[in-house]
Design a protein around this motif. Structure first.
Motif, mmCIF file in Angstrom:
data_model
loop_
_atom_site.group_PDB
_atom_site.id
_atom_site.type_symbol
_atom_site.label_atom_id
_atom_site.label_comp_id
_atom_site.label_asym_id
_atom_site.label_seq_id
_atom_site.Cartn_x
_atom_site.Cartn_y
_atom_site.Cartn_z
ATOM 1 N N ALA A 257 0.832 -1.208 0.000
ATOM 2 C CA ALA A 257 0.000 0.000 0.000
ATOM 3 C C ALA A 257 0.869 1.261 0.000
ATOM 4 O O ALA A 257 0.542 2.262 -0.624
ATOM 5 N N LYS A 258 1.988 1.158 0.695
ATOM 6 C CA LYS A 258 2.899 2.303 0.782
ATOM 7 C C LYS A 258 3.392 2.745 -0.597
ATOM 8 O O LYS A 258 3.397 3.940 -0.910
ATOM 9 N N ARG B 41 0.396 4.135 -2.665
ATOM 10 C CA ARG B 41 -0.013 5.465 -2.217
ATOM 11 C C ARG B 41 0.933 6.532 -2.769
ATOM 12 O O ARG B 41 0.518 7.596 -3.202
ATOM 13 N N VAL C 298 -5.134 -7.283 4.940
ATOM 14 C CA VAL C 298 -5.215 -5.837 5.198
ATOM 15 C C VAL C 298 -4.569 -5.004 4.104
ATOM 16 O O VAL C 298 -5.051 -3.923 3.777
ATOM 17 N N LYS D 219 -6.304 -1.895 1.927
ATOM 18 C CA LYS D 219 -5.733 -0.542 1.778
ATOM 19 C C LYS D 219 -5.549 -0.197 0.307
ATOM 20 O O LYS D 219 -5.866 0.907 -0.125
ATOM 21 N N ILE E 164 10.492 -8.319 0.583
ATOM 22 C CA ILE E 164 11.351 -7.150 0.447
ATOM 23 C C ILE E 164 12.674 -7.421 1.164
ATOM 24 O O ILE E 164 12.919 -8.546 1.584
ATOM 25 N N ALA F 248 8.680 -4.417 6.246
ATOM 26 C CA ALA F 248 8.812 -5.882 6.250
ATOM 27 C C ALA F 248 8.189 -6.497 7.503
ATOM 28 O O ALA F 248 7.723 -7.631 7.498
ATOM 29 N N ASP G 129 2.526 1.520 9.978
ATOM 30 C CA ASP G 129 3.164 2.680 9.384
ATOM 31 C C ASP G 129 2.381 3.864 9.950
ATOM 32 O O ASP G 129 1.144 3.828 9.988
#
Lengths: 458, 101
Positions: free
Chosen positions: A211-212, A215, A248, A252, A375, B45, B57
């Protein structure tokens, strides 16, 4: 200082690859109670794998894990051997002779094939090539990308697609103070691209972006991110999927896509257009890509295993650049069992296996072990698992007369390999940082191996 | 914006996040974990690996969790780094089902 007698008793481990998974394997080995001696072998003269050549130049914070890798590399029980290619300069069989165990951490640098008619037209590339090019990876230094047309299409909806999209859409002035390669900056400064399509074969609930990252695509100055409201309507199965508490991130993402679907498309110099439930069926053009044909897909199957089935409804989008970002595969290594279906080395929790039988003293970690998911930090947990298994096998290992680097260096010398040590790399590092200063960049990477090696010849 | 450990971690302390952190930014007391905001690189992560979804976040954090921003900053500075995965607290299983996970 390393005690010589102790050194004879050391467990000599060769790690092949110097990306995050390799460094986290080294960290786990160094933190264990075993007396280890680590030799990390890297094909390029430069360490850090995708942290250097994958992480986008406008995400410098993510590269801070390099500070930790530097600490590991300076450890007295660690050697870096750059510019050494396994398979060319030394074989896996030879390394199994010189070292007690091998940890293969070479990543997954082949693209999943797409077999699309028109794929070979000029203007059709993999995202890997584009990312390697703008990040100054020597393998991709001489690729050319023509940005002198209005429309680019990115196939795939994961974080690599997000990076590529951002680099294409972002005002070039916002990249000037990053460590992006100069040759890429010059081309991006001339870009005429106005629209970047980002297409996915399934629905908005299935996009793989975190989502980061998604966005962020909505916050680029002078860029509007859009989606079609009708493509943000979910079927019942997708609603069930989103109701699951583990989902989740997808919830988002959907919120963000629905917000994009309300944006005023006329605003902004450039547009990012998300499209869902479409798959490319072919590229059209004489010599160059002139258009892409997309088939509309229908989602079929139960919740959590819906698949996209193409319908006969198609549309054509005129475009001059197509970048495929649909996943990666590991590259097989000679003599090491490969799981062709998954594109990874055959392994059980990091132990390389031939059928069900573990191959003695051979381990794998990172993307080459689990596939191209997760990641940077995901690799730490992954390498901890591999190293735990390696160390629990140690008691049964034949610790015979293997002397690690002392046996390896003569092999490399005999073949005329110019091994790059960690202190050699630090010279390259300093020179890159110095080169960057005049342009206000954190570094200007050397993009050719010859340049790096000639710097060391002085 | 940094990442923040919130109250769901209390009496659980599963430490999956610790194994997944690329930069060793977690600190621990007897109750729970905290993130050092100056070290965290915002990669995220840790978020999906927490069995009780305790980590946010800051951008995505519900308003009632805001006090945890300061708590993470203060406690992380006062406490030692935790770098290895450890067994969850003995109360973890009960706490986990109490939270509905």
């Amino acid at each position: 200082m390393l005690n010589r007698d102790k050194s004879r008793g050391a467990l000599h481990i060769a790690i092949v690859g110097s990306g995050p998974s390799g460094f986290y394997a080294a960290e786990a080995l160094l933190r264990s109670d075993q007396h280890v001696q680590i030799d990390m072998i890297e094909r390029l003269p430069t360490p850090y794998g995708l942290v250097r050549s994958g992480v986008a130049p406008d995400h410098p914070k993510l590269k801070q894990s390099i500070l930790l890798y530097e600490q590991i590399a300076r450890h007295e029980k660690f050697n870096f051997l750059g510019n050494v290619m396994v398979g060319r300069d030394v074989s896996i069989a030879e390394l199994r002779g010189t070292h007690h165990a091998l940890v293969l951490a070479c990543g997954a640098h082949d693209d999943r094939p797409m077999a699309l008619p028109g794929d070979d037209l000029v203007g059709s590339h993999t995202a890997t090539e584009f990312v390697g090019w703008y990040n100054g990876h020597p393998d991709y230094r001489d690729r050319t990308f023509d940005l002198s047309h209005d429309v680019a299409v990115i196939i795939g909806q994961g974080n690599v697609a997000a990076d590529v999209c951002r680099i294409l859409a972002k005002p070039v002035d916002e990249l000037r103070n990053s460590d992006i390669a100069e040759h890429a900056l010059d081309v991006l400064a001339q870009s005429e691209i106005r629209e970047v399509y980002v297409v996915g074969r399934r629905g908005p609930a299935h996009a793989k972006f975190t989502a980061k990252e998604l966005r962020e695509l909505g916050t680029i100055s002078n860029v509007t991110a859009t989606a079609k409201p009708e493509e943000c309507v979910l079927n019942d199965q997708s609603e069930i999927e989103l109701g699951d508490r583990s989902n989740v991130n997808a919830v988002k993402n959907l919120e963000i896509f629905r917000r994009f679907a309300t944006q005023d498309e006329t605003f902004g110099k450039r547009k990012i257009k998300f499209r869902f439930c479409v798959s490319p069926v072919g590229l059209l053009g004489q010599e160059r890509v002139e258009a892409i044909v997309l088939a509309r897909n229908r989602l079929e199957g139960p919740a959590f295993s819906q698949i996209a089935r193409p319908t006969d409804q198609t549309e054509k989008i005129s475009c001059g650049l197509v970048l495929r970002s649909i996943g990666y595969r590991g590259v097989p290594l000679p003599g090491v069992p490969f799981d062709t279906a998954r594109g990874v080395l055959s392994n059980i929790a990091g132990r390389v296996v031939d059928g069900d039988e573990p191959m003695a003293r051979l381990y794998v970690t990172g993307w080459l072990k689990r596939g191209p998911t997760g990641i940077i930090g995901t690799n730490r947990a992954d390498s901890i698992e591999t190293v735990e298994n390696l160390l629990s096998d140690v008691s049964a290992l034949d610790l015979g007369s293997r002397s690690g680097i002392q046996a390896l260096l003569p092999i490399l010398e005999r073949r005329g390999v110019r091994t790059v040590t960690f202190s050699d790399w630090l010279k390259i590092d300093v020179a890159e940082i110095e080169r960057g200063k005049k342009n206000g960049k954190p570094r200007e990477k050397f993009t050719r191996i010859d340049e790096m090696l000639s710097l060391l010849a002085d | 914006m940094p990442h923040i450990v919130t109250d769901n971690c209390q009496r659980c302390r599963f430490t999956e996040c610790v194994a997944h952190c690329p930069v060793a930014c977690f600190h621990s007391d007897d109750e729970q974990l905290y993130i050092d905001p100056d070290v965290c690189v915002d990669c995220g992560a840790c978020i999906p690996v927490c069995p009780v979804q305790a980590i946010y976040d800051v951008v995505d954090m519900p308003d009632d969790k805001t006090p945890w921003i300061a708590i993470n900053a203060q406690r992380s500075r006062a406490l030692p780094i935790i770098n290895d995965k450890q067994d969850p607290l003995p109360t973890a299983e009960a706490r986990c089902s109490e939270l509905g996970f």
